[in-house]
Design an enzyme around this catalytic site. Structure first.
Site, short mmCIF file in Angstrom:
data_model
loop_
_atom_site.label_atom_id
_atom_site.label_comp_id
_atom_site.label_asym_id
_atom_site.label_seq_id
_atom_site.Cartn_x
_atom_site.Cartn_y
_atom_site.Cartn_z
CG HIS A 1 -21.73 5.76 10.23
ND1 HIS A 1 -22.35 5.18 11.32
CD2 HIS A 1 -21.14 4.74 9.56
CE1 HIS A 1 -22.12 3.88 11.30
NE2 HIS A 1 -21.39 3.58 10.24
CD GLU B 1 -22.52 1.81 6.46
OE1 GLU B 1 -21.57 1.03 6.41
OE2 GLU B 1 -22.63 2.69 7.33
CG ASN C 1 -16.59 3.85 9.92
OD1 ASN C 1 -15.88 4.57 10.61
ND2 ASN C 1 -17.91 3.76 10.08
CE LYS D 1 -18.65 1.40 12.56
NZ LYS D 1 -19.86 0.61 12.80
N GLY E 1 -22.67 -4.06 12.47
CA GLY E 1 -22.08 -4.66 13.66
C GLY E 1 -22.87 -5.81 14.25
CD GLU F 1 -21.76 3.21 14.46
OE1 GLU F 1 -20.67 3.78 14.45
OE2 GLU F 1 -21.91 2.00 14.21
CB SER G 1 -22.54 -7.63 9.08
OG SER G 1 -22.96 -7.15 10.35
P1 PGA Z 1 -19.70 -3.16 10.35
O1 PGA Z 1 -19.91 -1.55 10.28
O2 PGA Z 1 -18.94 -3.56 9.13
O3 PGA Z 1 -18.93 -3.36 11.62
O4 PGA Z 1 -21.07 -3.76 10.39
C1 PGA Z 1 -20.14 -0.93 9.05
C2 PGA Z 1 -20.28 0.55 9.26
O5 PGA Z 1 -20.80 0.99 10.30
O6 PGA Z 1 -19.89 1.35 8.39
#
Ligand code: PGA
Length: 253
Positions: free
Chosen positions: A93, A164, A10, A12, A170, A95, A209
């Site tokens: 997601h 998630e 992903n 982003k 992150g 976010e 992560s």
């Molecule tokens: P990350 O993000 O691997 O940077 O923690 C995962 C995601 O948001 O899908």
């Protein structure tokens, strides 16, 4: 038999035309791991170029609008994603649930629209830290799943659920393996209850992560059928060790 592992990146809001070369590197390196499904969900602006650059490799969107077309400034519809060459899309997601205030109902409609156009869907669910600390993570995530699943029956190959935990995205923090196992088992049980046989075979990804150092351990957790990877999917050097770990788990199974 355990489903084939899926490792999806992903990107982003990362990626300019110069990064198509990185997508080419990832696609080329993925050919060494035919036992793993690899995909990259990338900004809408890059999908067409990426799809042309790496035919045969699964490129996807990061979100989709529920409507086919209309007065929705700035949004991308499922037919637009398909037209650009996408084969899949992420929906729900955290976010977007957070910044765009997307509800479970909207996420369900997005999944339905994408599936209706032939896109595979990665449907994200996950709790915030306060919810986990209150001991309400399981109930919260299952309620989210119930509300976000598409209304129509869906096959195991068309939908994957990504667990998630928001606090792991992150941050470099990853839940303990037994916490992941507990959540994935609960999601599996709910998918079987809702979808029967396809719920049994549907892939449940872990996200938050994941990197080349922790992937191998995470992939040994029961009901972890792959990963959704943010930061570590941006370069082949960070992403491929995760794909290799998935291939190794598949080889041992
Ligand atoms: P990350 O993000 O691997 O940077 O923690 C995962 C995601 O948001 O899908």
């Amino acid at each position: 038999m355990a489903p084939r592992k899926l490792v999806a990146g992903n990107w982003k809001m990362h990626g300019l035309s110069g990064d198509i070369a990185e997508i080419e590197r990832i696609a080329a390196a993925s050919r060494a791991y035919p036992q793993v499904d690899v995909a990259l969900c990338i900004p809408a602006t890059l999908i067409e170029r990426a799809a042309r650059a790496v035919p045969g490799f699964a490129v996807g969107g990061e979100d989709v609008h529920a409507a086919e077309k209309g007065a929705h400034t700035g949004c991308t519809s499922a037919p637009m994603l398909v037209d650009a060459g996408a084969r899949l899309t992420i929906v729900g997601h955290s976010e977007r649930r957070d910044a765009q205030r997307e509800s479970d109902f909207e996420v369900s409609a997005k999944a339905d629209a994408a599936l209706g156009c032939g896109l595979a869907v990665i449907l994200c669910v996950g709790e915030i830290l306060e919810v986990r600390e209150q001991g309400a993570a399981l109930d919260t995530v299952l309620a989210q799943l119930d509300g976000s699943l598409p209304p129509q029956p869906v096959g195991a190959a068309e939908l994957a659920v990504a667990y998630e935990p928001v606090w792991a995205i992150g941050t470099g923090k990853v839940p303990a393996c037994d916490e992941i196992a507990e959540m994935h088992a609960a999601i599996r049980a709910r998918l079987v209850e809702r979808l029967g046989d396809s719920g049994e075979r549907m892939r449940i990804l872990y996200g938050g992560s994941v990197n080349g150092s922790n992937a191998a351990e995470i992939f040994t957790v029961p009901n972890v059928d792959g990963a959704l990877v943010g930061g570590a999917s941006l370069t082949a050097s960070a992403f491929m060790p995760i794909v290799a770990a998935a291939a190794e788990t598949a080889r041992r199974a």
